[in-house]
Design a protein around this motif. Structure first.
Motif, PDB file in Angstrom:
ATOM      1  N   GLU A   1       0.872  -1.247  -0.153  1.00  0.00           N
ATOM      2  CA  GLU A   1      -0.032   0.038   0.071  1.00  0.00           C
ATOM      3  C   GLU A   1       0.916   1.237   0.084  1.00  0.00           C
TER       4      GLU A   1
ATOM      5  N   GLN B   1       0.960   3.639  -3.164  1.00  0.00           N
ATOM      6  CA  GLN B   1       0.564   5.254  -3.103  1.00  0.00           C
ATOM      7  C   GLN B   1       1.856   6.104  -3.348  1.00  0.00           C
TER       8      GLN B   1
ATOM      9  N   GLU C   1       1.605   8.700  -6.636  1.00  0.00           N
ATOM     10  CA  GLU C   1       1.622  10.246  -6.285  1.00  0.00           C
ATOM     11  C   GLU C   1       3.144  10.729  -7.247  1.00  0.00           C
TER      12      GLU C   1
END
Length: 98
Positions: free
Chosen positions: A40, A44, A48
């Motif tokens: 995760e 992420q 980004e």
């Protein structure tokens, strides 16, 4: 396949085509300790840092965790790790005995 491993059942490979598939596999305990949380965080970070036209970082995370899950499922993996540990122990002992 060697004779000593002929009776070892080979697990059916998991379907790991989507992020959801990878998440489900990690939730089910497939993968190494900490992989669920690391996936995760890595995903992420990749999202980004990606642009709408360059999602290579996301693809890299997906491929990496697919490989980790497949490796974790491989019954030969534990044997290979143990052989490495045994070899390291023997080499340390030989060095110590000199």
């Amino acid at each position: 396949m060697s004779a000593q491993h002929e009776g070892t059942p080979v697990p059916t490979p998991l379907t790991l085509r989507t992020i959801g598939d990878i998440r489900a596999a990690l939730r089910s305990g497939h993968g190494f300790p900490g992989d669920r949380e690391s996936f995760e965080a890595d995903l992420q970070h990749a999202l980004e840092s990606s642009t709408e036209t360059d999602l290579n970082a996301v693809a890299t995370v997906i491929v990496d965790y697919q490989g980790r899950i497949r490796l974790y499922q491989d019954p030969e993996f534990d044997i290979a790790v143990q052989e490495g540990i045994d070899l390291t122990s023997r080499l340390k002992q030989e060095t110590h005995d000199r």
